[in-house]
Design an enzyme around this catalytic site. Sequence first.
Site, PDB file in Angstrom:
ATOM      1  CG  HIS A 362       5.122  38.022  36.642  1.00  0.00           C
ATOM      2  ND1 HIS A 362       4.008  38.834  36.509  1.00  0.00           N
ATOM      3  CD2 HIS A 362       6.188  38.847  36.553  1.00  0.00           C
ATOM      4  CE1 HIS A 362       4.408  40.079  36.321  1.00  0.00           C
ATOM      5  NE2 HIS A 362       5.724  40.111  36.348  1.00  0.00           N
ATOM      6  CE  LYS A 552      -7.442  31.235  31.396  1.00  0.00           C
ATOM      7  NZ  LYS A 552      -7.149  32.294  32.339  1.00  0.00           N
ATOM      8  NE  ARG A 553       1.845  30.446  25.519  1.00  0.00           N
ATOM      9  CZ  ARG A 553       3.044  30.717  25.018  1.00  0.00           C
ATOM     10  NH1 ARG A 553       3.300  31.938  24.546  1.00  0.00           N
ATOM     11  NH2 ARG A 553       3.981  29.800  24.954  1.00  0.00           N
ATOM     12  CE  LYS A 558      -1.765  30.087  31.631  1.00  0.00           C
ATOM     13  NZ  LYS A 558      -2.061  31.286  32.436  1.00  0.00           N
ATOM     14  CB  THR A 665      -4.504  40.319  33.587  1.00  0.00           C
ATOM     15  OG1 THR A 665      -3.868  39.579  32.534  1.00  0.00           O
ATOM     16  CG2 THR A 665      -3.479  40.716  34.620  1.00  0.00           C
ATOM     17  CE  LYS A 669      -6.404  42.037  30.036  1.00  0.00           C
ATOM     18  NZ  LYS A 669      -5.368  41.236  29.365  1.00  0.00           N
TER      19      LYS A 669
HETATM   20  O1  NBX Z   1       1.942  36.772  34.586  1.00  0.00           O
HETATM   21  C1  NBX Z   1       1.791  35.429  34.151  1.00  0.00           C
HETATM   22  C2  NBX Z   1       1.071  34.636  35.209  1.00  0.00           C
HETATM   23  O2  NBX Z   1       0.958  33.299  34.809  1.00  0.00           O
HETATM   24  C3  NBX Z   1      -0.313  35.244  35.396  1.00  0.00           C
HETATM   25  O3  NBX Z   1      -0.988  34.590  36.425  1.00  0.00           O
HETATM   26  C4  NBX Z   1      -0.178  36.731  35.734  1.00  0.00           C
HETATM   27  O4  NBX Z   1      -1.434  37.342  35.744  1.00  0.00           O
HETATM   28  C5  NBX Z   1       0.689  37.426  34.702  1.00  0.00           C
HETATM   29  C6  NBX Z   1       0.949  38.865  35.066  1.00  0.00           C
HETATM   30  O5  NBX Z   1       1.400  38.977  36.386  1.00  0.00           O
HETATM   31  N1  NBX Z   1       3.087  34.891  33.860  1.00  0.00           N
HETATM   32  C7  NBX Z   1       3.562  34.912  32.612  1.00  0.00           C
HETATM   33  O6  NBX Z   1       2.898  35.392  31.700  1.00  0.00           O
HETATM   34  N2  NBX Z   1       4.810  34.408  32.421  1.00  0.00           N
HETATM   35  C8  NBX Z   1       5.433  34.404  31.243  1.00  0.00           C
HETATM   36  O7  NBX Z   1       4.918  34.828  30.230  1.00  0.00           O
HETATM   37  C9  NBX Z   1       6.815  33.875  31.153  1.00  0.00           C
HETATM   38  C10 NBX Z   1       7.532  34.129  30.012  1.00  0.00           C
HETATM   39  C11 NBX Z   1       8.809  33.630  29.901  1.00  0.00           C
HETATM   40  C12 NBX Z   1       9.339  32.861  30.919  1.00  0.00           C
HETATM   41  C13 NBX Z   1       8.613  32.608  32.064  1.00  0.00           C
HETATM   42  C14 NBX Z   1       7.335  33.116  32.173  1.00  0.00           C
HETATM   43  N3  NBX Z   1      10.601  32.378  30.809  1.00  0.00           N
END
Ligand code: NBX
Length: 823
Positions: A362, A552-553, A558, A665, A669
């Site tokens: 991801h 978003k985060r 971002k 995502t 939406k």
């Molecule tokens: O996953 C996200 C990406 O940033 C998005 O672009 C993507 O749409 C989404 C689904 O594929 N990644 C993400 O949310 N990562 C984490 O939350 C994460 C959590 C813990 C960690 C590393 C990444 N140690």
Amino acid sequence: MTTIKHKIDDAKDLHDEPFGDVVLRHLIYSVGKDKTHAEARDWNVAVSLAVRDRMVEGWIDTTRHVYARQQKRVYYLSMEFMIGRMLEDNLTNLGLLSEAKEFIASQGLDVETVLHAEQDAALGNGGLGRLAACFMDSMATTGVAGMGYGIRYQHGIFRQTLEDGWQMEEPEDWLFEGNSWEFRRPEVVYEIGFGGHVTHDADGKATWTPAESVQAVAFDMPIAGWEGDHVNTLRLWSARQSGMMNLDTFNDGDFMAAARQQVLAETISKVLYPGDHTPQGRELRLKQEVFFTSASLQDMLRRFFTNYDNLDNLGDHVAVQLNDTHPAIAVPELIRILMDLHGYTFERALEITRETLHYTNHTLLPEALEKWPKDLFEHILPRHLQIINMIDGHFYQEAMAKGLDHHIIAGIQVIHPHQQDWVRMGNLAFIGSRKVNGVSALHTELMKQTVFHDLHTMYPDKIINQTNGVTPRRWLLECNPGLAGLITEQIGDGWIDDLEQLQKIAPLATDAAFQKAYRAVKSANKQRLADMVQERTGITLNTDAIFDTQIKRIHEYKRQHMNIMEAIALYNAIKADPEGTKRGAAWQPRVKIFAGKAAPSYFFAKLIIKLINDVAAVVNNDPDIGDKLKVVFLPNYNVSMAEVLIPGSDLSEQISTAGFEASGTGNMKFALNGALTIGTLDGANVEMLDHVGEDNIFIFGLKADEVAERQHRRARPSEVIKNSPMLQQIMSQLSDGTFSDGETERYRDFLTNVGDHDYFQVIPDFQAYWDMQRQLDGLYQNAEAWFEKAILNTARMGWFSSDRTIRSYADQIWRAPHKMSGT
Ligand code: NBX
């Protein structure tokens, strides 16, 4: 009254009982309250239990069918499931929503209040966790025999509050009021070992004796698909002390010592690790990963042995998907089980593992690629480390046979043979999996070119793309009943599980009556959003303004800071020309809405939140500005808040530095709900452009290769700033205290970051971003043109259903059966 297709004999009676009677029965006998004393939460629980009864029928029935047909099973292993509230979702999927609403109203209660008296299950950080939740819905809808495995965190993602504009974190306590959806399974318990030592007998057979162990106890939640006949399981593990508390110690009065073991064990499932793309929280985090992965593997193998008597063909009957590297320990753990407990050779164990496991990546951010200090690993997982060394040895031979140079091989082994410092989980997951996927076309391409370049050369067929999707049940039908109703009126309700049918509304994009109805829905949703903002922040919004939203985060890549800088520029421009006379056009009113959490240790992200709040304080209170510009930061963003923000927005901000957002995502939406996108050519935006057409999406800025080139040569932003009075003014306001009560130091780090280095290319993208925003201002004043594009967005987003994504995983990765769309 609604029926469920597959009834089970023993539960027949339930169908004859009106839904409302079942609710009342639960209110009295399960909640233990009578009508006169029941509060909203009590009613919520009673309704939930009534729905749950209905779900259980489909659940047991699904389980029987899967066993009987020996259907291939899919296990989705994820540290995170961001499922949000479940009541409305389950009522919807079971077709009980209107009946339940009528009943609640008939009791003289406020429907919304009762339905919303449920805390979000926020067992995730962001997109990765929410994707897992959408996938659970879609696996059930498409009839995949899927099971989710994760951790039942006692505390999900922290609650965000603001203190003087700064983010504060408070513990979240979602289980305090109980969870109506879960079933505790005390009989489903596994031991998870840590530490200790390994011995080998004369034949080389290894025995691992852990120094400590904890128990994983299962909690199940039924997950119903659309129309409720297929019901899968989300099984979350809770940690518990192995063995009982030492009563002697307790009786001797040493209560602390007696409690110590218990506390240590339970800590494992206590909190969700809140780091998003920041590698920290060492030992406990590793233990969490081992804990849920090992319990899940033990559980799936136990189930497997009820049908088969050896593991030779495991991969024909079982597919495991690793959601990022967090469960990558599954590779050595499965090999360990096969070798040490079932007598397979290492080679055979590796083959079976590589037939069964699959890995989704991801992120390409180097700091987010998980790695563990080898010493820590050895301390906690001595046997797994031995197995990793065997994998590396075997891999070395494979790579040599393919003619790779040994320097290159060293770079992609799990442990670098000369440095011996880190266990690299991405390499481990890649080497141990049958298929590895990215989450959008661009991201998958970049995986091949960058982080997994050498591994890709070695296994050119391993990496494939699976573009993300979102569930249309939660993200259109439930969150936007107005639009859903309008669509159903026109084309029937087939779109709900066959989203490509939305194409049928495309011809109505210019139809005056349809436009009017579509606009009315948007206005009502904007009002609902404005009410929420009023209630939570006290800020009054003008619903004629463009509602421009970035949720978003919070992360530099971002680029929420680019967005707030644009707000500053707009503020300056309005101040300089309040009536728009100099520019020859009145200003289009705009509301900039932000929400999102920053990782607690990510200082710069927190500074961005502070800046947004500082700018809001100045702009929102400036009488020269009035309704022309408002800035809003909504604290404690979560799934439920998104369900109000997305339908109520006009404009969706998807402005990441190209090459950095794996997919996104939220972008999907918003577009599905008729917000236009302003965005970069990044992640799934690229594919959205292909689907909605270039006239209907607003793309600006550097492309991924241009970004990479500038980063490579460390291009400095100073030239660009020198030639931009607009940027100069912003930078000097940030240093002269305009937005910080005269405090000149507050944004010093910000100015260095953006003004001197600008790794995320805010400065070179700024002018293009500004220009595109002004173009959108103009477009918004032509409502017909705007809404034509909005309708076409809704009509053309069907491909982004997570049902499509899941069918694609089922066909191309899992080789697992599923129902075709619309059947
Ligand atoms: O996953 C996200 C990406 O940033 C998005 O672009 C993507 O749409 C989404 C689904 O594929 N990644 C993400 O949310 N990562 C984490 O939350 C994460 C959590 C813990 C960690 C590393 C990444 N140690």
